[in-house]
Design a protein around this motif. Structure first.
Motif, PDB file in Angstrom:
ATOM      1  N   SER A 258       0.852  -1.185   0.000  1.00 16.95           N
ATOM      2  CA  SER A 258       0.000   0.000   0.000  1.00 16.95           C
ATOM      3  C   SER A 258       0.891   1.239   0.000  1.00 16.95           C
ATOM      4  O   SER A 258       1.853   1.321   0.778  1.00 16.95           O
ATOM      5  CB  SER A 258      -0.885   0.001   1.250  1.00 16.95           C
ATOM      6  OG  SER A 258      -1.492   1.262   1.454  1.00 16.95           O
ATOM      7  N   THR A 263      -3.202   5.634  -1.963  1.00 20.58           N
ATOM      8  CA  THR A 263      -4.456   5.032  -1.516  1.00 20.58           C
ATOM      9  C   THR A 263      -5.351   6.074  -0.865  1.00 20.58           C
ATOM     10  O   THR A 263      -6.580   6.011  -0.995  1.00 20.58           O
ATOM     11  CB  THR A 263      -4.188   3.877  -0.534  1.00 20.58           C
ATOM     12  OG1 THR A 263      -3.365   4.340   0.543  1.00 20.58           O
ATOM     13  CG2 THR A 263      -3.474   2.733  -1.221  1.00 20.58           C
ATOM     14  N   ASN A 267      -9.106   7.023  -2.105  1.00 18.93           N
ATOM     15  CA  ASN A 267     -10.161   7.008  -1.109  1.00 18.93           C
ATOM     16  C   ASN A 267     -10.915   8.333  -1.075  1.00 18.93           C
ATOM     17  O   ASN A 267     -12.151   8.369  -1.058  1.00 18.93           O
ATOM     18  CB  ASN A 267      -9.549   6.715   0.267  1.00 18.93           C
ATOM     19  CG  ASN A 267     -10.556   6.803   1.391  1.00 18.93           C
ATOM     20  OD1 ASN A 267     -11.611   6.200   1.330  1.00 18.93           O
ATOM     21  ND2 ASN A 267     -10.240   7.581   2.405  1.00 18.93           N
TER      22      ASN A 267
END
Length: 842
Positions: A258, A263, A267
């Motif tokens: 990740s 990320t 999101n």
């Protein structure tokens, strides 16, 4: 003193209803010196020099006072868990004895009421076996700073004498990532240097297989710009650097790690909330305690000017709640209200959040400015947005805004804190079910679009047919949205789409993107849309999801569905199969999906038996075949009686079942008892063997509805951290389970416990004793597992809250009467067994 926002009046904020977010993260500066002299260090190489006036090591009296203040804060706000970060300077200079004392004191002060997770952020040069043994004993996660390969890393991260530190850090990482200590590895932190190739940097970090990578922009501001980022110029070197990393990372399947910034961006672009201060508008909930006991703001602010972090408060004379009300802390918690006018007018403000607060500073203007990295962030955000709109992640857990043109509309979804909490306690009612069903509908639309995009991107032979099918669905949606809604809500549609995306991207020859035409044909038949569309046939069988199957010659691989206002025919290989007016009946060459329905006291539910669709329940080995007419009648009788039990004695559960469960898929009967299952890919479907009695069917419906609710909720709110290999005992399985499986089981057990809690009140005689014993058995197991979950360290903040509410509800039920001593004994034995197993296998 700090240059607080000039127009920020905390009293007025409080009067308007704003309340500060309690601190969730406490940065303890346990040592104020470092054994490295990194060229970009904000602590020692930039504007603030207060470190020179502080004790090198945090004294015992400061540790004791800090522990007491943290405990006071967690107690005041009822926090079930917090994080303490051991920081510096270089925290390992404090020594093993000091670190043990700090961890022991803080945890002892908080007791069992609040779990305190510890992490340490280190440069790695001192990280040897003695520290790793200590961290393993105390459960401390370790983050390490690494800037790439030897040349990249040693360009900036050197000892005072000029010697590079890469060799020492990599030696430490080899120890940390070995089998004995890998579970402690929290990830790598890398400060970007534009002289380092972005892909080579990323690959060098991947060599250690980190669970996460955090790329940091070098600290700077408008008055002291970072390297290569000249003030007031529209160049975007850091945006270009991160874009290159994003492209490489995004197209890698499977992703090995990740990347936190990336990320977070995805999101936020898909409607989520930020969990880092670098992006988004979520409140900053961290505070720093210095080696002398001073309470300070984020030490990133040291890059702005001398004294930027000062508050004038200390842990000896002030509570942490006093700190929350200072203007500097409030400014980092009020989101959009703290943005500059330029940022407030920006279209990506909810994603960028104005950038890191420290990067907004300009001498004479304070922090009411865009980030010095504004052009870089705009470029990166725009690129990521464009990429995920063209190629949304497979199984995306978020939902994009509606699009224009020949595309299907999809809504954006969030969930309120009240609804989230209601679901956590086992309920939620029809409002929650309706919301979760809408989330799944939007998810299916995104998946369907991703099928079309994947087929096009891979030049799949069926790409053109897939595109035509998608366009037909979009057209029908404009005129008959309810019909497309019905077709896409069919559980097998989501499972087919997700597996097809994975298959197409992996060049799996069995992947069938053209089956999108089957969905379009079902929608055309139900809406009376006049059209012809080619659909795939497998061994001569055409599956129209939600309706049934047409059987043609086994040699037929493609058929044509001809739809008109009053019906449809499926043709192929000189055969014609007419779809009946009611597709849920059988006809020559046509096998329809049968219905079940039940009514009690004016409350009704309808279930489709899907015993045909090849995607009806992926991953289940014991799928049953086509039910006979006699078996369908048996299921109908059982459903009638089970529905009466639910409506009469479990009314809210009945409403949730009716809203959530729309499809039954038969399973082969087990050797004894009953078998049932749900899948996160097929919301709304329960797979089950024929229940032995109505009560078993009723409790199975309650049980599997819980699984369906949680699976749908997890598509909105991630509640478990990435799997790090940790496994835990679960009373319902012989093999240890990952924390995600533990959470699913505990939540289902919560629902079954509630079922038997109510059921025992309406039973008499032996049935009452049985219901009471079942209540105690299920409650004991669920409660013990929630304790394991809360102690696992593998839950996100929402997951902690969710599980805490589950635990509180189960604890409240403990006080309800237990039918007999045997069931109480069983409850205690279950909890002792679970504790002993996890102690042995920790």
């Amino acid at each position: 003193m700090p240059e607080w926002p000039a127009d920020l009046n905390v009293g007025e904020l409080m009067a308007s209803g704003w309340r500060p977010t309690p601190f969730q993260q406490f940065i303890l500066k346990i040592h104020s010196r470092c054994d490295l002299a990194c060229s970009y260090c904000y602590m020692y190489e930039m504007a603030d020099t207060s470190w020179k006036r502080r004790p090198k090591r945090m004294p015992t009296e400061v540790v004791a006072a800090a522990a007491a203040r943290i405990a006071e804060h967690t107690r005041t706000h009822g926090l079930s868990s917090v994080e303490v970060v051991l920081h510096g300077g270089e925290p390992l200079l404090a020594g093993t004895d000091a670190i043990r004392d700090i961890v022991t004191r803080v945890r002892a002060a908080n007791g069992t009421r609040t779990r305190v997770d510890f992490t340490v952020q280190t440069n790695g040069t001192l990280l040897g076996p003695a520290y790793l043994r200590l961290f393993d004993e105390l459960g401390i996660r370790v983050g390490v700073s690494l800037d790439g390969d030897r040349d990249m890393h040693d360009r900036n991260r050197r000892f005072a004498g000029g010697r590079g530190s890469h060799a020492a850090v990599t030696q430490a990482l080899r120890l940390l990532t070995g089998a004995e200590y890998r579970h402690l590895f929290g990830g790598l932190l890398c400060t970007i240097d534009l002289r380092n190739d972005p892909i080579a940097t990323y690959e060098a970090l991947l060599a250690f297989d980190p669970p996460s990578i955090d790329f940091l922009l070098p600290h700077g501001n408008w008055s002291a710009p970072p390297p290569g980022r000249a003030a007031d110029q529209e160049l975007r070197p850091y945006g270009d650097w991160l874009t290159a990393v994003f492209d490489h990372w995004h197209r890698t399947r499977p992703r090995r790690t990740s990347v936190r910034m990336l990320t977070e961006l995805i999101n936020l672009l898909l409607g989520g909330e930020s969990s880092t201060e670098q992006l988004g508008l979520s409140p900053a909930a961290m505070v720093v305690i210095e080696t002398d006991g001073a309470i300070e703001q984020s030490d990133f602010l040291r890059s702005a000017y001398e004294g930027a972090t000062d508050t004038g408060l200390t842990i000896f004379g002030n509570s942490l709640d006093e700190v929350l009300l200072l203007p500097g802390f409030a400014a980092r918690q009020i989101g959009e209200q703290a943005l500059s006018p330029a940022c407030a007018a920006c279209s990506v403000k909810s994603v960028c959040g104005g950038g890191l607060y420290a990067h907004r500073y300009r001498e004479g203007q304070g922090f009411a400015n865009p980030s010095v990295y504004c052009p870089d962030l705009l470029h990166l955000i725009g690129h990521v947005r464009k990429t995920i709109e063209a190629d949304p992640p497979a199984g995306s857990e978020h939902h994009r805004r509606s699009e224009k043109g020949s595309t299907m509309k999809v809504a954006e979804h969030r969930i309120s804190a009240g609804m989230f909490s209601a679901i956590a306690t086992g309920g939620g009612g029809t409002a929650a079910i309706s919301h979760l069903r809408d989330v799944q509908h939007s998810k299916h639309i995104l998946l369907v679009r991703a099928v079309m995009a994947a087929a096009r991107a891979s030049d799949h032979p069926d790409a053109a047919l897939t595109r035509r099918a998608y366009d037909l669905l979009a057209t029908i949606q404009r005129h008959h949205p309810d019909v497309v809604d019905r077709v896409l809500r069919h559980p097998a549609a989501g499972a087919w789409a997700r597996q097809t995306i994975i298959g197409v991207r992996g060049n799996d020859p069995s992947a069938a993107p053209a089956q999108l035409a089957g969905l379009a044909a079902s929608a055309a038949i139900l809406s009376g849309t006049v059209c012809d569309i080619d659909v795939p046939a497998v061994h001569g069988v055409v599956t129209l999801p939600g309706l049934g199957q047409a059987s043609l010659s086994p040699t037929v691989t493609t058929a044509t569905v001809q739809c008109h206002a009053h019906g449809a025919e499926v043709t192929g290989g000189h055969m014609v199969v007419t779809v009946p007016e009611d597709p849920h009946t059988d006809g020559p060459g046509w096998t329809g999906l049968r219905d079940l329905s039940a009514t009690a006291d004016g409350h009704a539910m309808r279930i489709v038996i899907d015993d045909l669709d090849p995607y009806r329940m992926p991953g289940v080995a014991n799928l049953g075949g086509r039910l006979t007419s006699a078996e369908v009648r048996q299921w109908q009788t059982l459903l009638d009686d089970a529905w009466r039990i639910l409506v009469h004695h479990h009314h809210e559960v009945a409403e949730e079942v009716a809203g959530a469960i729309t499809v039954f898929t038969p399973l082969k009967p087990p050797a004894r008892g009953q078998s049932s299952a749900t899948s996160r890919e097929t919301f709304g479907c329960i797979a089950l063997s024929t229940p032995p009695d109505p009560t078993t069917m009723a409790v199975t419906l309650a049980h599997e509805t819980q699984h369906a609710k949680l699976s749908a909720l997890l598509d909105l709110v991630p509640m478990t951290k990435p799997d790090d290999g940790s496994r835990f005992y679960a009373p319902w399985r012989d093999d240890p389970r990952p924390v995600s499986g533990l959470l699913q089981g505990a939540y289902a057990y919560l629902g079954v416990t509630d079922f038997w809690r109510r059921q025992r009140r309406v039973e008499t005689g032996e049935s009452e004793v049985h219901a009471a014993a079942e209540f105690s058995r299920w409650r004991a197991s669920a409660h013990a597992v929630t304790r394991t979950l809360l102690g696992s360290g593998r839950l996100t903040a929402p997951g902690e809250h969710f599980t805490s509410l589950m635990a509180e509800r189960l604890e409240a039920w403990r006080d309800e009467s237990v039918a007999d001593a045997a069931s109480a004994l069983a409850m205690r034995r279950a909890e002792r067994h679970l504790t002993a197993w996890n102690d042995r296998n920790r």
